[in-house]
Design an enzyme around this catalytic site. Structure first.
Site, short mmCIF file in Angstrom:
data_model
loop_
_atom_site.label_atom_id
_atom_site.label_comp_id
_atom_site.label_asym_id
_atom_site.label_seq_id
_atom_site.Cartn_x
_atom_site.Cartn_y
_atom_site.Cartn_z
N LYS A 120 50.09 33.47 25.53
CA LYS A 120 49.49 32.20 25.95
C LYS A 120 49.64 31.14 24.86
O LYS A 120 49.97 29.99 25.13
CB LYS A 120 48.00 32.41 26.26
CG LYS A 120 47.73 33.30 27.48
CD LYS A 120 46.23 33.62 27.59
CE LYS A 120 45.95 34.61 28.71
NZ LYS A 120 44.52 34.99 28.80
N GLN B 294 39.08 35.67 25.40
CA GLN B 294 39.89 36.73 26.01
C GLN B 294 39.03 37.93 26.36
O GLN B 294 38.24 38.42 25.55
CB GLN B 294 41.02 37.13 25.05
CG GLN B 294 42.00 38.14 25.62
CD GLN B 294 42.81 37.63 26.80
OE1 GLN B 294 43.05 36.44 26.95
NE2 GLN B 294 43.24 38.53 27.67
N ASP C 221 39.53 28.97 31.97
CA ASP C 221 39.65 30.19 32.77
C ASP C 221 39.02 30.04 34.15
O ASP C 221 39.26 30.86 35.04
CB ASP C 221 38.92 31.35 32.07
CG ASP C 221 39.85 32.26 31.30
OD1 ASP C 221 41.00 32.44 31.73
OD2 ASP C 221 39.41 32.81 30.27
N1 GUN Z 1 41.86 39.30 30.41
C1 GUN Z 1 42.70 39.62 31.43
N2 GUN Z 1 42.96 38.53 32.17
C2 GUN Z 1 42.27 37.51 31.62
C3 GUN Z 1 42.17 36.12 31.94
O1 GUN Z 1 42.74 35.59 32.90
N3 GUN Z 1 41.37 35.39 31.11
C4 GUN Z 1 40.71 35.94 30.06
N4 GUN Z 1 39.95 35.15 29.33
N5 GUN Z 1 40.81 37.22 29.75
C5 GUN Z 1 41.59 37.98 30.53
#
Ligand code: GUN
Length: 280
Positions: free
Chosen positions: A50, A94, A117
């Protein structure tokens, strides 16, 4: 193989091109801050991916890598600081967090305007009531894939397997918003195979290998594989490979939905930056 492959890279590249053009028109640089706690290898890899894409399109991107033993109060304090920092447009914690941390109050502490998110209850409520807001990246990416390949949604029967807050539930809201008929199946659904067989669009979001087998799939179906699990060190989706012989369209795994999720995060960051900075 009969299915047309819906390639995540193709969709992501198109979105990144569009976002880069939008970035060029801005008179500020959006800033995205990641918070990662501990060293879970999957989380390290996701945040790295990301962060890399954010830098590529010119978003200022910072990673806060906190130690495994970080306390709830410390994390809450960091979020409060980032909320108060006017230069920060997006905050992403995350998941999953280590066992000793309670993710619910942490996600609720994020300023909803910076919640890239789309996990804050305010944004969840906005999604379900049809208001503008930040929408979770993975399900938003599914709609993006459908639109990129000009696959119709309106009036179609979408069967989603998996009712998580990250994917299943928001996917149901998004497909509903696009006038699909939505079934949200889960581990206690009776006769799953018969339900899935009726689907025009299948969203598999459980994390169990070969959950969707060829017998369950109607020949004209679109199959979107979101599941991810590790089997003998290899990442696999929820869809049995032989489904490619039956379905009309299928996202490959790897190379499917995951890549689009990351690009959608960049779109959310831009949206968050533009909306918040316009409202002052
Ligand atoms: N862990 C797995 N997928 C995601 C996501 O889309 N956002 C976040 N913050 N953590 C994740």
């Amino acid at each position: 193989m009969s299915a047309r492959l819906l390639k995540g890279k193709e969709v992501s590249d198109a979105l990144v091109t569009q976002l880069s053009q939008e970035m060029a028109k801005l008179n500020f640089q959006p800033k995205l801050v990641f918070i990662r706690v501990g060293d879970d290898p999957a989380s390290v890899a996701y945040v790295r991916g990301k962060n890399r894409l954010a830098e590529q399109i010119g978003i200022c991107s910072l990673v806060n890598a906190l130690p495994q033993e970080t306390k709830q109060a410390e994390l809450m304090e960091l979020i409060a600081e980032l909320n108060a920092d006017d230069s920060v447009d997006g905050i992403l914690v995350q998941l999953p967090l280590p066992e000793h941390l309670d993710s619910e109050p942490i996600l609720e502490a994020i300023d909803p305007r910076k919640d890239v998110d789309g996990f804050h209850p305010m944004n969840v409520g906005r999604l379900w009531t049809g208001q503008e807001g930040l929408v979770p990246c993975t399900p938003a990416g599914l709609i993006r894939i459908m639109d990129h390949y000009q696959l119709p949604i309106e009036g179609r029967h979408v069967v989603i397997i998996g009712r998580s807050n990250l994917v299943g539930k928001p996917a149901a809201a998004l497909f509903l918003r696009r006038h699909a008929t939505v079934s949200l199946a889960h581990s206690r659904t009776r006769n799953l195979a018969a339900l899935v067989k009726q689907a025009d669009i299948i969203v598999a979001a459980v994390g169990r290998q070969a959950l969707i087998t060829p017998e369950m799939v109607k020949p004209a179906a679109v199959v979107l594989d979101v599941g991810i699990s590790r089997v003998d060190g290899k990442l696999v989706g929820d869809v049995h490979p032989d489904v490619a012989e039956v379905a009309a369209h299928l996202t490959p795994m790897p190379g499917g939905t995951g890549r689009v999720t990351v690009a959608m995060l960049m779109q959310n960051t831009l949206q968050a930056a533009i909306v918040r900075r316009a409202s002052g």
